[in-house]
Each structure stands twice: as C-alpha cells, then as structure tokens.
Design a protein around this motif. Structure first.
Motif, PDB file in Angstrom:
ATOM      1  N   ALA A  32       0.832  -1.205   0.000  1.00  0.00           N
ATOM      2  CA  ALA A  32       0.000   0.000   0.000  1.00  0.00           C
ATOM      3  C   ALA A  32       0.866   1.254   0.000  1.00  0.00           C
ATOM      4  CB  ALA A  32      -0.928  -0.004   1.212  1.00  0.00           C
ATOM      5  N   VAL A  33       1.909   1.248   0.810  1.00  0.00           N
ATOM      6  CA  VAL A  33       2.811   2.404   0.849  1.00  0.00           C
ATOM      7  C   VAL A  33       3.505   2.575  -0.501  1.00  0.00           C
ATOM      8  CG1 VAL A  33       4.916   3.328   1.913  1.00  0.00           C
ATOM      9  CG2 VAL A  33       3.117   2.322   3.347  1.00  0.00           C
ATOM     10  N   PHE A  34       3.954   1.474  -1.095  1.00  0.00           N
ATOM     11  CA  PHE A  34       4.606   1.531  -2.407  1.00  0.00           C
ATOM     12  C   PHE A  34       3.677   2.144  -3.445  1.00  0.00           C
ATOM     13  CE2 PHE A  34       5.141  -0.443  -6.594  1.00  0.00           C
ATOM     14  CZ  PHE A  34       6.424  -0.012  -6.909  1.00  0.00           C
ATOM     15  N   TRP A  35       2.431   1.625  -3.544  1.00  0.00           N
ATOM     16  CA  TRP A  35       1.500   2.125  -4.559  1.00  0.00           C
ATOM     17  C   TRP A  35       1.109   3.573  -4.286  1.00  0.00           C
ATOM     18  CZ3 TRP A  35       1.967  -0.365  -8.700  1.00  0.00           C
ATOM     19  CH2 TRP A  35       2.101  -1.751  -8.726  1.00  0.00           C
ATOM     20  N   PHE A  57      -9.493   7.059  -8.480  1.00  0.00           N
ATOM     21  CA  PHE A  57      -9.409   5.602  -8.485  1.00  0.00           C
ATOM     22  C   PHE A  57      -9.080   5.042  -7.101  1.00  0.00           C
ATOM     23  CE2 PHE A  57      -9.975   5.881 -12.891  1.00  0.00           C
ATOM     24  CZ  PHE A  57     -10.220   4.608 -13.385  1.00  0.00           C
ATOM     25  N   ALA A  58      -8.499   5.857  -6.237  1.00  0.00           N
ATOM     26  CA  ALA A  58      -8.271   5.421  -4.860  1.00  0.00           C
ATOM     27  C   ALA A  58      -9.590   5.371  -4.091  1.00  0.00           C
ATOM     28  CB  ALA A  58      -7.284   6.341  -4.160  1.00  0.00           C
ATOM     29  N   LEU A  59     -10.540   6.193  -4.475  1.00  0.00           N
ATOM     30  CA  LEU A  59     -11.844   6.231  -3.801  1.00  0.00           C
ATOM     31  C   LEU A  59     -12.893   5.358  -4.496  1.00  0.00           C
ATOM     32  CD1 LEU A  59     -12.024  10.074  -3.122  1.00  0.00           C
ATOM     33  CD2 LEU A  59     -11.399   8.265  -1.506  1.00  0.00           C
ATOM     34  N   ALA A  60     -12.748   5.145  -5.791  1.00  0.00           N
ATOM     35  CA  ALA A  60     -13.764   4.476  -6.598  1.00  0.00           C
ATOM     36  C   ALA A  60     -14.160   3.070  -6.139  1.00  0.00           C
ATOM     37  CB  ALA A  60     -13.342   4.447  -8.059  1.00  0.00           C
ATOM     38  N   PRO A  61     -13.242   2.217  -5.670  1.00  0.00           N
ATOM     39  CA  PRO A  61     -13.679   0.867  -5.297  1.00  0.00           C
ATOM     40  C   PRO A  61     -14.772   0.834  -4.233  1.00  0.00           C
ATOM     41  CG  PRO A  61     -11.310   0.907  -5.495  1.00  0.00           C
ATOM     42  CD  PRO A  61     -11.785   2.338  -5.608  1.00  0.00           C
ATOM     43  N   ALA A  94      -7.119  -7.507  -6.636  1.00  0.00           N
ATOM     44  CA  ALA A  94      -5.858  -6.893  -7.048  1.00  0.00           C
ATOM     45  C   ALA A  94      -5.449  -7.319  -8.456  1.00  0.00           C
ATOM     46  CB  ALA A  94      -4.761  -7.230  -6.056  1.00  0.00           C
ATOM     47  N   LEU A  95      -5.893  -8.486  -8.903  1.00  0.00           N
ATOM     48  CA  LEU A  95      -5.494  -8.958 -10.231  1.00  0.00           C
ATOM     49  C   LEU A  95      -6.028  -8.073 -11.350  1.00  0.00           C
ATOM     50  CD1 LEU A  95      -5.705 -12.841  -9.939  1.00  0.00           C
ATOM     51  CD2 LEU A  95      -3.679 -11.399 -10.066  1.00  0.00           C
ATOM     52  N   GLY A 120      -3.359   4.257  -7.664  1.00  0.00           N
ATOM     53  CA  GLY A 120      -4.324   4.646  -6.628  1.00  0.00           C
ATOM     54  C   GLY A 120      -5.262   3.497  -6.298  1.00  0.00           C
ATOM     55  N   TRP A 121      -5.721   2.792  -7.323  1.00  0.00           N
ATOM     56  CA  TRP A 121      -6.618   1.648  -7.139  1.00  0.00           C
ATOM     57  C   TRP A 121      -5.911   0.539  -6.350  1.00  0.00           C
ATOM     58  CZ3 TRP A 121      -9.127  -1.130 -11.963  1.00  0.00           C
ATOM     59  CH2 TRP A 121     -10.120  -2.020 -11.528  1.00  0.00           C
ATOM     60  N   LEU A 122      -4.673   0.231  -6.736  1.00  0.00           N
ATOM     61  CA  LEU A 122      -3.909  -0.796  -6.032  1.00  0.00           C
ATOM     62  C   LEU A 122      -3.607  -0.376  -4.590  1.00  0.00           C
ATOM     63  CD1 LEU A 122      -1.613  -1.908  -8.944  1.00  0.00           C
ATOM     64  CD2 LEU A 122      -3.121  -3.411  -7.618  1.00  0.00           C
ATOM     65  N   ALA A 123      -3.369   0.903  -4.372  1.00  0.00           N
ATOM     66  CA  ALA A 123      -3.141   1.391  -3.006  1.00  0.00           C
ATOM     67  C   ALA A 123      -4.391   1.159  -2.157  1.00  0.00           C
ATOM     68  CB  ALA A 123      -2.761   2.869  -3.026  1.00  0.00           C
ATOM     69  N   HIS A 124      -5.558   1.463  -2.710  1.00  0.00           N
ATOM     70  CA  HIS A 124      -6.818   1.257  -1.983  1.00  0.00           C
ATOM     71  C   HIS A 124      -6.986  -0.212  -1.592  1.00  0.00           C
ATOM     72  CE1 HIS A 124     -11.171   1.922  -1.120  1.00  0.00           C
ATOM     73  NE2 HIS A 124     -11.174   0.621  -1.362  1.00  0.00           N
ATOM     74  N   ILE A 125      -6.802  -1.093  -2.544  1.00  0.00           N
ATOM     75  CA  ILE A 125      -6.956  -2.527  -2.291  1.00  0.00           C
ATOM     76  C   ILE A 125      -5.950  -2.981  -1.232  1.00  0.00           C
ATOM     77  CG2 ILE A 125      -6.702  -4.826  -3.304  1.00  0.00           C
ATOM     78  CD1 ILE A 125      -7.714  -3.548  -5.962  1.00  0.00           C
TER      79      ILE A 125
END
Length: 144
Positions: A32-35, A57-61, A94-95, A120-125
C-alpha cells in the motif's frame, strides 16, 4: 492393554496462523505504501490530470458500497447488502488493476494518468487488505 490417545495441541497451530495473518497484513501494508508513493509521484510529475485520476481511483472501489443502499436497514452490523457483493468483490480484486498495469506497460501508447489511476486503485486494495478488509461472502459478511 489400554491405549493412550494424545491430541495435538491446537495452540501452536493457532499461533502459526496468527503469525501468518500478521505477516500477510504487513506485506499488504508495504504494498500500500509503495502504490501510494508511486501514485503521488505520478501526480506530482504529471500534474493535476494524473493526481485527479489517482485520487478518483483510490476512492472508486468503495462506490460499490452504495449499490443496494436501500437494503442497508435490513442488514446486520458489518454486513454489505448482498446485491452489492459482486460489485464490491470485483472492485477489490488486485489482479484486475495488476493486469491493466501489465497492459499499460506493454501498450505502445501511454497516458500518465492511467498509471496514476491504477496505482491509486492498487493502493486502496492494499490498504483494505492491510487493515483486515477483504472479499465478502455472498451474504455480505467479511470472509475468515
């Protein structure tokens, strides 16, 4: 002659599972920190379109939480309305963004906001998994 049956102690197995769960959550937090760092870097480097895409995209999921909102009063505490579960689970796999990231890396045409959005999406997940939120059962409860 009497036979003696001994049961294997459950405590070591439970401790091993707890240690594994903790290690996985630490790994998810590191991811999460990396993304997050990569998304912020893209936003700083490429300006407001990339920063906006990363934030959206960090908020969208979690927009999937609004599906079936009318059913919310009939659900238990911590339960997602069953109608929202497929959308929530799909947005939190995540895939999906990793596959899109691979396509983006191989595509001859690139647009920087796409990379920022996927990060952003991967960070959220990753944050969700690090804090113990994962896929839901079909009834809407957290798994395991």
């Amino acid at each position: 002659m009497a036979t003696v049956t001994t049961l294997a102690p459950q405590a070591p197995q439970a401790a091993t599972r707890a240690a594994l769960r903790t290690a996985l959550r630490v790994g998810w937090f590191a991811a999460a920190v990396f993304w997050t760092v990569l998304a912020v870097r893209e936003g700083v480097h490429h300006g407001w379109p990339a920063a906006t895409a990363a934030l959206l995209f960090a908020l969208a999921p979690d927009l999937a939480l609004f599906v079936g909102l009318s059913e919310a009063p009939r659900t238990a505490r911590g339960q997602l309305p069953p109608r929202a579960v497929p959308y929530y689970n799909a947005a939190h796999r995540a895939l999906v963004p990793l596959a899109l990231l691979a396509v983006h890396a191989l595509a001859p045409l690139t647009w920087p906001p796409v990379l920022a959005a996927l990060c952003g999406w991967l960070a959220h997940i990753s944050y969700d998994r690090a804090f113990g939120y994962g896929p839901r059962t079909k009834e809407g409860f957290q798994r395991g």
